[in-house]
Design an enzyme around this catalytic site. Structure first.
Site, PDB file in Angstrom:
ATOM      1  N   GLY A  12       0.828  -1.214   0.000  1.00 48.96           N
ATOM      2  CA  GLY A  12       0.000   0.000   0.000  1.00 48.96           C
ATOM      3  C   GLY A  12       0.856   1.255   0.000  1.00 48.96           C
ATOM      4  N   GLU A  40      15.469  -2.870  12.142  1.00 48.58           N
ATOM      5  CA  GLU A  40      14.706  -2.782  13.385  1.00 48.58           C
ATOM      6  C   GLU A  40      14.197  -1.357  13.585  1.00 48.58           C
ATOM      7  OE1 GLU A  40      14.515  -5.615  15.658  1.00 48.58           O
ATOM      8  OE2 GLU A  40      15.075  -6.420  13.704  1.00 48.58           O
ATOM      9  N   ASP A  69       7.667   6.538   9.661  1.00 47.30           N
ATOM     10  CA  ASP A  69       7.276   5.896  10.904  1.00 47.30           C
ATOM     11  C   ASP A  69       6.036   6.624  11.390  1.00 47.30           C
ATOM     12  OD1 ASP A  69       7.616   3.826  12.713  1.00 47.30           O
ATOM     13  OD2 ASP A  69       8.689   5.073  14.144  1.00 47.30           O
ATOM     14  N   SER A  70       5.090   5.857  11.917  1.00 40.08           N
ATOM     15  CA  SER A  70       3.839   6.478  12.334  1.00 40.08           C
ATOM     16  C   SER A  70       3.247   5.734  13.509  1.00 40.08           C
ATOM     17  CB  SER A  70       2.848   6.506  11.169  1.00 40.08           C
ATOM     18  OG  SER A  70       2.491   5.190  10.805  1.00 40.08           O
ATOM     19  N   ASP A 155      -8.108   2.832  13.559  1.00 41.58           N
ATOM     20  CA  ASP A 155      -9.118   3.689  12.918  1.00 41.58           C
ATOM     21  C   ASP A 155     -10.546   3.549  13.452  1.00 41.58           C
ATOM     22  OD1 ASP A 155      -7.412   5.136  11.347  1.00 41.58           O
ATOM     23  OD2 ASP A 155      -7.642   3.882   9.563  1.00 41.58           O
ATOM     24  N   ARG A 181      -0.590  10.990   7.491  1.00 41.00           N
ATOM     25  CA  ARG A 181       0.272  10.513   6.400  1.00 41.00           C
ATOM     26  C   ARG A 181       0.117  11.395   5.162  1.00 41.00           C
ATOM     27  NH1 ARG A 181      -1.302   5.991   6.972  1.00 41.00           N
ATOM     28  NH2 ARG A 181       0.219   5.364   8.510  1.00 41.00           N
TER      29      ARG A 181
HETATM   30  P1  IMP Z   1       4.035   1.846  10.726  1.00 33.35           P
HETATM   31  O1  IMP Z   1       4.340   3.284  10.565  1.00 33.35           O
HETATM   32  O2  IMP Z   1       3.683   1.172   9.460  1.00 33.35           O
HETATM   33  O3  IMP Z   1       5.071   1.145  11.559  1.00 33.35           O
HETATM   34  O4  IMP Z   1       2.655   1.779  11.561  1.00 33.35           O
HETATM   35  C1  IMP Z   1       2.602   1.944  12.929  1.00 33.35           C
HETATM   36  C2  IMP Z   1       1.258   1.567  13.525  1.00 33.35           C
HETATM   37  O5  IMP Z   1       0.578   2.770  13.865  1.00 33.35           O
HETATM   38  C3  IMP Z   1       0.287   0.799  12.642  1.00 33.35           C
HETATM   39  O6  IMP Z   1       0.491  -0.587  12.734  1.00 33.35           O
HETATM   40  C4  IMP Z   1      -1.051   1.192  13.273  1.00 33.35           C
HETATM   41  O7  IMP Z   1      -1.284   0.416  14.420  1.00 33.35           O
HETATM   42  C5  IMP Z   1      -0.812   2.630  13.697  1.00 33.35           C
HETATM   43  N1  IMP Z   1      -1.223   3.564  12.640  1.00 33.35           N
HETATM   44  C6  IMP Z   1      -0.440   4.395  11.916  1.00 33.35           C
HETATM   45  N2  IMP Z   1      -1.175   5.101  11.027  1.00 33.35           N
HETATM   46  C7  IMP Z   1      -2.441   4.696  11.198  1.00 33.35           C
HETATM   47  C8  IMP Z   1      -3.673   5.050  10.539  1.00 33.35           C
HETATM   48  O8  IMP Z   1      -3.755   5.877   9.604  1.00 33.35           O
HETATM   49  N3  IMP Z   1      -4.759   4.401  10.996  1.00 33.35           N
HETATM   50  C9  IMP Z   1      -4.731   3.491  11.989  1.00 33.35           C
HETATM   51  N4  IMP Z   1      -3.632   3.111  12.610  1.00 33.35           N
HETATM   52  C10 IMP Z   1      -2.480   3.715  12.226  1.00 33.35           C
END
Ligand code: IMP
Length: 198
Positions: A12, A40, A69-70, A155, A181
């Site tokens: 995605g 990591e 990273d989020s 979400d 994002r």
């Molecule tokens: P990563 O940035 O792909 O490591 O995501 C980190 C985690 O943050 C995800 O697995 C979700 O649990 C949460 N997360 C980040 N962005 C969203 C979003 O737009 N909706 C829901 N959960 C999110």
């Protein structure tokens, strides 16, 4: 076309970054296409994790690299789950268990303010002293009863009070307009227009 490696193998994310960056003359390659592993995410902050991932990907690919990273930060929990969002309820990672833990942690707490945050880091080479950084935040509140069938992660429990919709109730295009994002990506594009890669 200028090549750039994405420090993620999420299909995605790859699709979305390709759509945004191709018009700028940038070809996005997933690090798995080069046979390179993900690194990591051991750090306590989003920015440190994104920078480490970008640097690692760039070092292995000998190309400019982009990482993100989020996560979700809840005010009453001191910013948790934060960088642990994906694995808040432990291994193996599970959205269902993460949400159950979040709601349990907030039992009896009425202050439900939270925000999603996203940090994007682009390095031109592994030792780039000036990484390009773009951040985006989406403010909301955590609700006990899940709503909506779209989105992912937290979400269904993340309500945008202005729109009166949860992250899982927004059509994807609309979520991209207002999400952490989406905001970070638009900022990155702006920065890249000001300082092109090559
Ligand atoms: P990563 O940035 O792909 O490591 O995501 C980190 C985690 O943050 C995800 O697995 C979700 O649990 C949460 N997360 C980040 N962005 C969203 C979003 O737009 N909706 C829901 N959960 C999110």
């Amino acid at each position: 076309m200028q090549k750039l490696v994405l420090a993620s193998n999420n299909p995605g994310k790859l699709r979305e970054f390709r759509r945004l960056l191709e018009p700028l003359g940038i070809t996005v390659i997933a690090q798995s296409e080069l046979g390179n592993p993900e690194t990591e995410e051991p750090h306590p902050t989003f920015i440190e994790n994104a920078l480490a991932k970008a640097r690692h990907a760039s070092q292995l690919a000998h190309l400019p690299a982009l990482a993100d990273d989020s996560g979700i930060c809840v005010a009453a929990l001191g910013g948790a789950p934060g960088v642990l969002s994906a694995r808040y309820a432990g291994e193996p990672k599970s959205d269902t268990r993460n949400n159950a833990k979040l709601i349990a942690d907030l039992a009896g707490i009425t202050h439900r303010d939270a925000h999603y945050t996203c940090v994007l880091v682009l390095v031109r080479h592994a030792d780039d002293p000036e990484p390009m950084i773009a951040e985006g935040v989406w403010d909301g509140v955590v609700i006990d009863t899940p709503r909506g069938a779209g989105g992912f992660g937290y979400d269904p429990h993340f309500l945008d009070p202005g729109f009166g919709l949860t992250g899982a109730e927004f059509p994807l295009e609309e979520k991209n307009e207002i999400s952490h994002r989406g905001k970070a990506m638009r900022l990155l594009i702006e920065r890249l227009r000001q300082r092109p890669l090559g």
